[in-house]
Design a protein around this motif. Structure first.
Motif, PDB file in Angstrom:
ATOM      1  N   GLU A 160      66.821  34.412  30.232  1.00  0.00           N
ATOM      2  CA  GLU A 160      67.332  35.203  29.111  1.00  0.00           C
ATOM      3  C   GLU A 160      66.662  36.563  29.041  1.00  0.00           C
ATOM      4  N   ARG A 161      65.413  36.635  29.467  1.00  0.00           N
ATOM      5  CA  ARG A 161      64.683  37.898  29.398  1.00  0.00           C
ATOM      6  C   ARG A 161      63.654  37.936  30.507  1.00  0.00           C
ATOM      7  N   LEU A 162      63.102  39.119  30.739  1.00  0.00           N
ATOM      8  CA  LEU A 162      62.012  39.298  31.699  1.00  0.00           C
ATOM      9  C   LEU A 162      60.802  39.789  30.918  1.00  0.00           C
ATOM     10  N   ASP A 163      59.749  39.004  30.912  1.00  0.00           N
ATOM     11  CA  ASP A 163      58.550  39.364  30.170  1.00  0.00           C
ATOM     12  C   ASP A 163      57.652  40.274  30.995  1.00  0.00           C
ATOM     13  N   PRO A 164      56.902  41.160  30.334  1.00  0.00           N
ATOM     14  CA  PRO A 164      55.895  41.942  31.062  1.00  0.00           C
ATOM     15  C   PRO A 164      54.852  41.015  31.689  1.00  0.00           C
ATOM     16  N   VAL A 165      54.218  41.490  32.736  1.00  0.00           N
ATOM     17  CA  VAL A 165      53.149  40.722  33.381  1.00  0.00           C
ATOM     18  C   VAL A 165      51.923  41.615  33.552  1.00  0.00           C
ATOM     19  N   LYS A 166      50.755  40.983  33.599  1.00  0.00           N
ATOM     20  CA  LYS A 166      49.517  41.707  33.869  1.00  0.00           C
ATOM     21  C   LYS A 166      49.107  41.464  35.319  1.00  0.00           C
ATOM     22  N   THR A 167      48.956  42.547  36.045  1.00  0.00           N
ATOM     23  CA  THR A 167      48.580  42.441  37.453  1.00  0.00           C
ATOM     24  C   THR A 167      47.079  42.591  37.633  1.00  0.00           C
ATOM     25  N   CYS A 168      46.549  41.932  38.652  1.00  0.00           N
ATOM     26  CA  CYS A 168      45.184  42.241  39.059  1.00  0.00           C
ATOM     27  C   CYS A 168      45.202  43.552  39.851  1.00  0.00           C
ATOM     28  N   TYR A 169      44.040  44.077  40.113  1.00  0.00           N
ATOM     29  CA  TYR A 169      43.907  45.349  40.838  1.00  0.00           C
ATOM     30  C   TYR A 169      43.000  45.110  42.039  1.00  0.00           C
ATOM     31  N   THR A 170      43.412  45.598  43.212  1.00  0.00           N
ATOM     32  CA  THR A 170      42.718  45.300  44.457  1.00  0.00           C
ATOM     33  C   THR A 170      41.675  46.353  44.806  1.00  0.00           C
TER      34      THR A 170
ATOM     35  N   LEU B  58      40.263  41.665  38.858  1.00  0.00           N
ATOM     36  CA  LEU B  58      40.082  42.441  40.074  1.00  0.00           C
ATOM     37  C   LEU B  58      40.125  41.502  41.268  1.00  0.00           C
ATOM     38  N   LYS B  59      40.733  41.979  42.350  1.00  0.00           N
ATOM     39  CA  LYS B  59      40.728  41.240  43.608  1.00  0.00           C
ATOM     40  C   LYS B  59      39.962  42.064  44.627  1.00  0.00           C
ATOM     41  N   LEU B  60      38.931  41.476  45.222  1.00  0.00           N
ATOM     42  CA  LEU B  60      38.153  42.231  46.188  1.00  0.00           C
ATOM     43  C   LEU B  60      38.333  41.637  47.575  1.00  0.00           C
ATOM     44  N   LYS B  61      38.508  42.523  48.520  1.00  0.00           N
ATOM     45  CA  LYS B  61      38.654  42.142  49.919  1.00  0.00           C
ATOM     46  C   LYS B  61      37.278  41.948  50.545  1.00  0.00           C
ATOM     47  N   ILE B  62      37.147  40.877  51.333  1.00  0.00           N
ATOM     48  CA  ILE B  62      35.941  40.712  52.133  1.00  0.00           C
ATOM     49  C   ILE B  62      36.353  40.610  53.596  1.00  0.00           C
ATOM     50  N   GLY B  63      35.392  40.860  54.487  1.00  0.00           N
ATOM     51  CA  GLY B  63      35.735  40.929  55.897  1.00  0.00           C
ATOM     52  C   GLY B  63      35.051  39.911  56.767  1.00  0.00           C
ATOM     53  N   GLY B  64      34.192  39.044  56.178  1.00  0.00           N
ATOM     54  CA  GLY B  64      33.494  38.075  56.999  1.00  0.00           C
ATOM     55  C   GLY B  64      32.464  37.301  56.206  1.00  0.00           C
ATOM     56  N   PRO B  65      31.720  36.431  56.874  1.00  0.00           N
ATOM     57  CA  PRO B  65      30.794  35.529  56.184  1.00  0.00           C
ATOM     58  C   PRO B  65      29.555  36.198  55.617  1.00  0.00           C
ATOM     59  N   ASP B  66      29.307  37.452  55.945  1.00  0.00           N
ATOM     60  CA  ASP B  66      28.111  38.142  55.456  1.00  0.00           C
ATOM     61  C   ASP B  66      28.396  39.054  54.273  1.00  0.00           C
ATOM     62  N   ASP B  67      29.519  38.827  53.602  1.00  0.00           N
ATOM     63  CA  ASP B  67      29.953  39.755  52.554  1.00  0.00           C
ATOM     64  C   ASP B  67      29.637  39.294  51.144  1.00  0.00           C
ATOM     65  N   LEU B  68      28.755  38.319  50.991  1.00  0.00           N
ATOM     66  CA  LEU B  68      28.415  37.860  49.645  1.00  0.00           C
ATOM     67  C   LEU B  68      27.813  38.982  48.808  1.00  0.00           C
TER      68      LEU B  68
END
Length: 326
Positions: free
Chosen positions: A114-124, A146-156
């Motif tokens: 019936e309708r389309l509600d607004p949505v809240k997006t995360c930010y990368t 927030l969404k954060l990209k990591i590149g490997g096992p040493d990114d903690l």
């Protein structure tokens, strides 16, 4: 008689977008337009290099079905004409838009809403040094996720730096297949300590059977491991969430069916995107209705968006105007 036109477009990004597999400074998209009478429907897609797609190949795929589209192929027929991917996405979304305009209705009404509600997006936050990622997190600390990209096992240390810079926002970690199972079992408790809400695609697709029977302290989400409903049974044994993207699913038609079936199998739904303009994001808003996590920040990463674009205030995305899509 229908008319099909298609082309590629380049949209510069505000900053370089960096993940574990590489970097980009522009969104190179494909736009399909299907006209019939006084109405034109549009769809936008982004070729997925991870799956061997490129712009020339997607344009060639669309050209190969020109006759079928121009002689009236429907969306259900399209599902059998083309495999899931960016080319089918562009055409499927263009057909949705065309059907809505011809019916004098909005696309979500045709989809049974019936309708389309607004949505809240995360930010990368792109992959960078811990200091640079922390600074980016400080700039966006008021966003709900927030969404954060990591590149490997040493990114903690990157995750910890972002958490210190944005202590109250919800965090998602996206590994883009960069971890091994031993890495994940070591890191997951640390992610939980840092109050990470979700870990997206930690292991390479095809190597994630190791997740079966393992109780992760942080919920896991399938991205590269999920394209269409064909992969759902495996994902349901390994993940708590699935990330649905129109370019992977091959359009809104399959994405809506995929979301419904995922929920039926007990999976939570995340809706994601490639870096693209508002024209690509607008159809995904239909799939995002009721999704637990929404990652539709593509237009926020551009130096400029399409006009008219989606109305976006902070992280809140409003329904598209008819002149944009649907």
């Amino acid at each position: 008689m229908r008319r099909l036109a298609f082309r590629d477009e380049r949209w510069p990004l505000r900053d370089a977008f960096v993940i574990s597999r590489g970097a980009k400074t522009e969104a190179h998209v494909v736009v399909a337009e299907i006209g019939e009478g006084d109405h034109v429907g549009r769809g936008e897609a982004v070729p997925y290099a991870r799956y061997g797609e490129d712009v020339d190949g997607v344009l060639a795929e669309i050209a190969a079905v020109r006759a079928a589209i121009e002689t009236g192929a429907s969306r259900p027929v399209l599902q059998g004409l083309m495999p899931a991917g960016a080319a089918r996405n562009a055409l499927d979304c263009a057909l949705w838009d065309l059907e809505a305009k011809q019916a004098g209705a909005r696309a979500w009404t045709l989809a049974g809403r019936e309708r389309l509600d607004p949505v809240k997006t995360c930010y990368t936050l792109s992959l960078d040094t811990p200091e640079a990622m922390a600074e980016a997190a400080r700039l966006h600390a008021r966003r709900p996720m927030l969404k954060l990209k990591i590149g490997g096992p040493d990114d903690l240390d990157r995750v910890a730096a972002v958490r210190r810079a944005a202590p109250r926002t919800r965090l998602i970690v996206d590994a883009n297949e960069a971890l091994g199972f031993d890495d994940l079992t070591r890191l997951a408790p640390e992610f939980a300590r840092l109050d990470v809400q979700l870990v997206e695609q930690p292991l390479p697709a095809g190597e994630d059977a190791a997740l079966e029977g393992w109780a992760s302290p942080v919920p896991l989400c399938a991205d590269e491991s999920l394209h269409t409903r064909a992969e759902l049974a495996d994902c349901a044994r390994r993940y708590a969430y699935v990330n649905i993207k129109l370019d992977k699913a091959g359009g809104l038609t399959e994405a809506l069916a995929l979301a419904a079936e995922a929920r039926a199998q007990g999976l939570e739904v995340m809706v994601g995107c490639m870096v693209a303009t508002s024209l690509a994001i607008a159809p995904a808003l239909l799939v995002a209705q009721g999704a637990r996590v929404v990652d539709l920040d593509g237009p926020l990463l551009l130096a400029r968006d399409r006009e008219p674009g989606l109305p976006i205030s902070g992280s809140l995305i409003e329904p598209p105007p008819p002149a944009l899509w649907g």
